[in-house]
Scaffold this active site. Structure first.
Site, PDB file in Angstrom:
ATOM      1  N   GLY A  38      52.748  56.181  89.346  1.00 10.56           N
ATOM      2  CA  GLY A  38      53.695  55.775  88.269  1.00 10.56           C
ATOM      3  C   GLY A  38      54.819  54.820  89.149  1.00 10.56           C
ATOM      4  N   ASP A 171      79.121  48.119  60.888  1.00 11.08           N
ATOM      5  CA  ASP A 171      80.358  48.873  61.472  1.00 11.08           C
ATOM      6  C   ASP A 171      81.409  48.247  61.976  1.00 11.08           C
ATOM      7  OD1 ASP A 171      79.597  48.053  63.953  1.00 11.08           O
ATOM      8  OD2 ASP A 171      77.905  49.658  64.273  1.00 11.08           O
ATOM      9  N   LYS A 194      81.377  53.238  58.884  1.00  7.48           N
ATOM     10  CA  LYS A 194      80.049  53.873  59.519  1.00  7.48           C
ATOM     11  C   LYS A 194      80.608  55.010  60.395  1.00  7.48           C
ATOM     12  CE  LYS A 194      77.133  52.746  63.423  1.00  7.48           C
ATOM     13  NZ  LYS A 194      76.419  51.995  64.261  1.00  7.48           N
ATOM     14  N   ASP A 221      73.542  42.465  63.092  1.00  6.55           N
ATOM     15  CA  ASP A 221      73.925  43.626  64.078  1.00  6.55           C
ATOM     16  C   ASP A 221      73.389  43.028  65.292  1.00  6.55           C
ATOM     17  OD1 ASP A 221      74.877  45.736  65.179  1.00  6.55           O
ATOM     18  OD2 ASP A 221      73.913  47.223  63.676  1.00  6.55           O
TER      19      ASP A 221
HETATM   20  C1  R5P Z   1      76.039  50.146  67.209  1.00  5.17           C
HETATM   21  O1  R5P Z   1      76.979  50.285  67.856  1.00  5.17           O
HETATM   22  C2  R5P Z   1      74.870  48.887  67.498  1.00  5.17           C
HETATM   23  O2  R5P Z   1      75.659  47.762  67.326  1.00  5.17           O
HETATM   24  C3  R5P Z   1      74.015  49.142  66.668  1.00  5.17           C
HETATM   25  O3  R5P Z   1      74.310  49.146  65.092  1.00  5.17           O
HETATM   26  C4  R5P Z   1      73.125  50.260  66.697  1.00  5.17           C
HETATM   27  O4  R5P Z   1      73.050  50.465  68.052  1.00  5.17           O
HETATM   28  C5  R5P Z   1      71.954  50.441  66.031  1.00  5.17           C
HETATM   29  O5  R5P Z   1      71.441  51.595  66.264  1.00  5.17           O
HETATM   30  P1  R5P Z   1      70.523  52.361  65.118  1.00  5.17           P
HETATM   31  O6  R5P Z   1      69.354  51.568  64.688  1.00  5.17           O
HETATM   32  O7  R5P Z   1      69.679  53.591  65.961  1.00  5.17           O
HETATM   33  O8  R5P Z   1      71.448  52.856  64.045  1.00  5.17           O
END
Ligand code: R5P
Length: 323
Positions: A38, A171, A194, A221
């Site tokens: 690995g 969020d 959130k 996001d």
């Molecule tokens: C959070 O702070 C990030 O911007 C994303 O919203 C988050 O990491 C996404 O993770 P998941 O898809 O597991 O909710």
């Protein structure tokens, strides 16, 4: 371009080849493999002495292997006397571990920055780091690009009237990004409250701002990991009367239940970039991939020719500034 060499590990060969195509440069020849136990290994198969070298490698799944691969590639290029080594890391793994939010935990993002420098990287190019402050973890120049203008261009092609649109931040951490999308796309702004319970479980219910009723909700996001955040946000805006839900995220980390969640969520379309390659099992109808290859090639050209990346980036924005 005669002094430029572009190499890649195994993390995202498609993106690497596209970048080389845009640059009109032959892909650098390098053998990258794993020993039976690995361990990562590579051999540079051409002369790089005195060359301006770029290594394109997101540290995506399998994260530790891809990170180690990047480190041994940089080490081998340094020992082969490359003049300058730029690590082009479209997705910078471990970025969410960027602070001590409880006792006795690592700051792994800083550790990864140290490792890149220690291996011999002279410069880093990254796209949409989880938090802009990660730039400060490096003591070498870091060019922080954003895929937001690229995503906006695709959203604009959908032809929605700005009066019918609401840009939703899933969020509080994404508010700044969302306000920039509002500047670029128009529409109003809403923020979802959130609360994270674990790595894969979040709770969302309340919305600040809006209105949502009857509008096309555009959710942006930096990444979709397990899909908990974005699918929960989609559900909330749908419950508040959104007519359509469009999601756009830079990095498709897509782990655990992500695909199942995206399939089941009231989401009409998901835009992801190709910073991380889509696995076969991730290729579902509602996911559309848009490429960052041209922008990476432009950034590499600017760096190689000692030209301003900011000027190149400001030409990319739809209407807003992203940096
Ligand atoms: C959070 O702070 C990030 O911007 C994303 O919203 C988050 O990491 C996404 O993770 P998941 O898809 O597991 O909710």
């Amino acid at each position: 371009m005669s002094m430029i060499k572009i190499f890649s590990g195994t993390a995202n060969r498609d993106l690497f080849e596209k970048v080389c195509d845009h640059l009109n440069v032959a892909p650098g020849q390098m053998r990258v493999e794993q020993f039976p136990d690995g361990e990562s290994f590579c051999r540079v198969e051409e002369d790089v002495r005195g060359k301006d070298v770029y290594v394109i490698q997101p540290t995506c799944r399998p994260v530790n292997d891809m990170l180690m691969e990047l480190l041994v590639i940089i080490d081998s290029l340094r020992r082969a006397s490359a003049a300058r080594i730029t690590a082009v890391v479209p997705y910078f793994g471990y970025a969410r571990q960027d602070r001590k939010d409880e006792g006795r935990v690592p700051i792994s993002a800083k550790l990864c920055a140290n490792l890149l420098e220690c291996a011999g990287a002279n410069r880093v190019v990254a796209i949409d780091l989880h938090s802009a402050q990660i730039q400060g973890f490096f003591d070498i120049p870091l060019d922080h690009l954003s895929a937001s203008p690229i995503l906006d261009r695709h959203i604009l092609e959908l032809g929605y009237n700005p009066d019918d649109v609401v840009v939703v931040s899933p969020d509080a951490g994404s508010i700044k990004r969302a306000t920039k999308h509002v500047a670029s796309l128009g529409g109003s702004l809403a923020i979802i409250d959130k609360r994270r319970h674990s790595g894969s479980e979040v709770e969302q219910a309340h919305i600040i701002g809006g209105p949502i009723e009857g509008r096309v909700a555009l959710l942006f996001d930096d990444m979709i990991s397990t899909g908990g955040s974005i699918c929960g946000a989609a559900r909330v805006v749908k419950e508040h009367g959104a007519s359509k839900v469009i999601v756009a995220a830079t990095h498709g980390v897509l782990c655990g239940p992500a695909i199942e969640r995206l399939q089941e969520a009231p989401i009409d379309q998901v835009y992801l970039t190709d910073t991380i390659p889509l696995l076969e099992e991730h290729k579902i109808e509602k996911i559309k991939v848009v490429s960052v290859a041209k922008e990476l090639a432009d950034a590499i050209t600017c760096i190689h020719e000692n030209r301003s990346i900011s000027q190149m980036l400001s030409r990319l924005g739809a209407t807003g500034q992203y940096f």
